[in-house]
Scaffold this active site. Structure first.
Site: not given
Ligand SMILES: NC(=O)C1=CN([C@@H]2O[C@H](COP(=O)(O)OP(=O)(O)OC[C@H]3O[C@@H](n4cnc5c(N)ncnc54)[C@H](O)[C@@H]3O)[C@@H](O)[C@H]2O)C=CC1
Ligand SMILES: O=C(O)[C@H]1O[C@H](OP(=O)(O)OP(=O)(O)OC[C@H]2O[C@@H](n3ccc(=O)[nH]c3=O)[C@H](O)[C@@H]2O)[C@H](O)[C@@H](O)[C@@H]1O
Length: 357
Positions: A38, A173
């Site tokens: 990855r 999220c």
């Molecule tokens: N998905 C989102 O939009 C958001 C995520 N977060 C937080 O950010 C963090 C990352 O989220 P994502 O990128 O979505 O998760 P993800 O599951 O896509 O990525 C996690 C990464 O960490 C790696 N990993 C896992 N365990 C590990 C270890 N012990 N050592 C080194 N690498 C390791 C995995 O291989 C993977 O590449 C989480 O804590 C999540 O709660 C916060 C806000 C929004």
């Molecule tokens: O915590 C995060 O990192 C991010 O989480 C969300 O982003 P995301 O979850 O990637 O996607 P969204 O566009 O917010 O959509 C979330 C869900 O709501 C749904 N949705 C969105 C808008 C709407 O009008 N109706 C609806 O059902 C989407 O289809 C999806 O399933 C927030 O929108 C971001 O601002 C934030 O940074």
């Protein structure tokens, strides 16, 4: 040269670091993770995740790939400890100042920062649960949720964004952040506030159950042994991310009544959260011989499909359940489909079949 170490370069870390590498020529970005393949993919031509614009960022970085190419397993945090004397918020501010105007970089105390993030996502999710709650009332009364949302959104105090009724919000999220908020409320002796935010998730669950019930009740009260095509499995369009997607719960609900499920999503994916489903790489293949079609992600591609061709290759009566309001129900009814669209006036077929969640 400042060095930033990203632990776990995936959905959040990968794109964030790619932008930092692009915008900050003086900063070296180091990826650290547990999957060698990855991490290597971030330095290759085939990135490990799909997001619009990400390929362009990666392409722009080609000349300076060495800045993000380091592959390490395991990491020493000694350097981080030595940085303690310096306020981390100031260091971060300097990084973002490379491309964000300074007056748009907010610094707050730790709890304000934490609660701002949680509250922002909770407010957005609350808007979706609000419009989804209204969608149920629209179906009961004959109103059209798109018209209601448009009218409501015209009030500039409310605004038009995030008012699209859907089969339910998904993704990694919203639910996580609301549950986090609920937990913090409970830990701080605020059960009423915790209860208030829990309702946003309850309505989201209700909406998914309501959708499944509509499908089952419309199709003669059973989907047992019937082929249901699922168009769209990602939690929203333009992503390959299927974490906590509403499609998982819809599929589980239909599988609970022994439906035979065939999934098509424009992005390659393997739905590990649901077993006993077939994945196809073509919408026409997924819908061939199906009794019903469920649209669960708002991919633009689904607006352009040849629905006459789909109808001709389906069992009759042919049902279409639009969980994202991407198709024009009247046009599809003209073709011959029995159509259910979230929050829209009901097809005569469905009128006497209330979907009790
Ligand atoms: N998905 C989102 O939009 C958001 C995520 N977060 C937080 O950010 C963090 C990352 O989220 P994502 O990128 O979505 O998760 P993800 O599951 O896509 O990525 C996690 C990464 O960490 C790696 N990993 C896992 N365990 C590990 C270890 N012990 N050592 C080194 N690498 C390791 C995995 O291989 C993977 O590449 C989480 O804590 C999540 O709660 C916060 C806000 C929004
Ligand atoms: O915590 C995060 O990192 C991010 O989480 C969300 O982003 P995301 O979850 O990637 O996607 P969204 O566009 O917010 O959509 C979330 C869900 O709501 C749904 N949705 C969105 C808008 C709407 O009008 N109706 C609806 O059902 C989407 O289809 C999806 O399933 C927030 O929108 C971001 O601002 C934030 O940074």
């Amino acid at each position: 040269m400042v060095k930033i170490c990203c632990l776990g370069p995936s959905n959040v870390g990968g794109p964030t670091m790619a932008v930092i590498a692009l915008k900050c020529p003086a900063i070296e970005v180091v990826f650290v993770g547990i999957s060698v393949a990855r991490i290597a993919a971030w330095s290759s031509n085939v990135l490990p995740i799909y997001e619009p614009g990400l390929d362009d960022v990666s392409f722009s970085l080609k000349g300076q790939r060495s800045k993000i190419s380091s592959i390490q397993i395991g990491c020493s945090l000694v350097d981080v400890k030595h940085q303690r004397a310096r306020k981390p918020s100031r260091t971060l501010k300097e990084v973002y100042a490379n491309w964000v105007p300074e007056d748009r970089i907010l610094t707050t105390n730790l709890w304000s920062a934490e609660l701002s993030k949680l509250a922002a996502n909770a407010f957005l999710a609350q808007r979706i649960s609000s419009v989804n709650a209204i969608s149920a009332l629209c179906e009961a009364t004959g109103a059209d949720v798109a018209e209601v949302a448009y009218a409501v959104g015209k009030d500039t105090r409310i605004g038009p964004k995030f008012l699209n009724a859907s089969v339910g919000f998904g993704g990694s999220c919203f639910q996580k952040d609301i549950l986090n908020l609920v937990y913090i409320c409970e830990c701080n002796g605020l059960p009423e506030v915790a209860h208030y935010w829990k309702q946003v998730i309850k309505i989201n669950d209700y909406q998914k159950t309501r959708f499944v019930n509509r499908v089952v009740s419309s199709m003669f009260n059973t989907v047992s042994g019937k082929k249901i095509a699922i168009l769209g499995f990602a939690f929203k369009k333009d992503t390959g991310d299927t974490r906590e997607t509403a499609a998982i719960d819809v599929c589980k609900g239909l599988l609970g009544d022994k439906a035979s499920i065939s999934i098509y999503d424009p992005q390659p994916m393997s739905p590990t959260a649901v077993k006993q489903v077939t994945v196809t790489w073509d919408a026409y293949e997924a819908t061939r011989g199906a009794h019903g079609v469920c649209i669960l992600t708002e991919w633009d591609e689904f607006k352009q499909l040849d629905y006459k061709k789909i109808y001709d290759n389906m069992q009759k009566p042919a049902f279409l359940f639009d969980g994202r309001n991407v198709v024009d129900p009247e046009k599809l009814r003209e073709i011959g489909f029995i159509v259910y669209s979230i929050g829209k006036p009901l097809d005569a077929w469905l009128k006497d079949m209330p979907a009790v969640a």
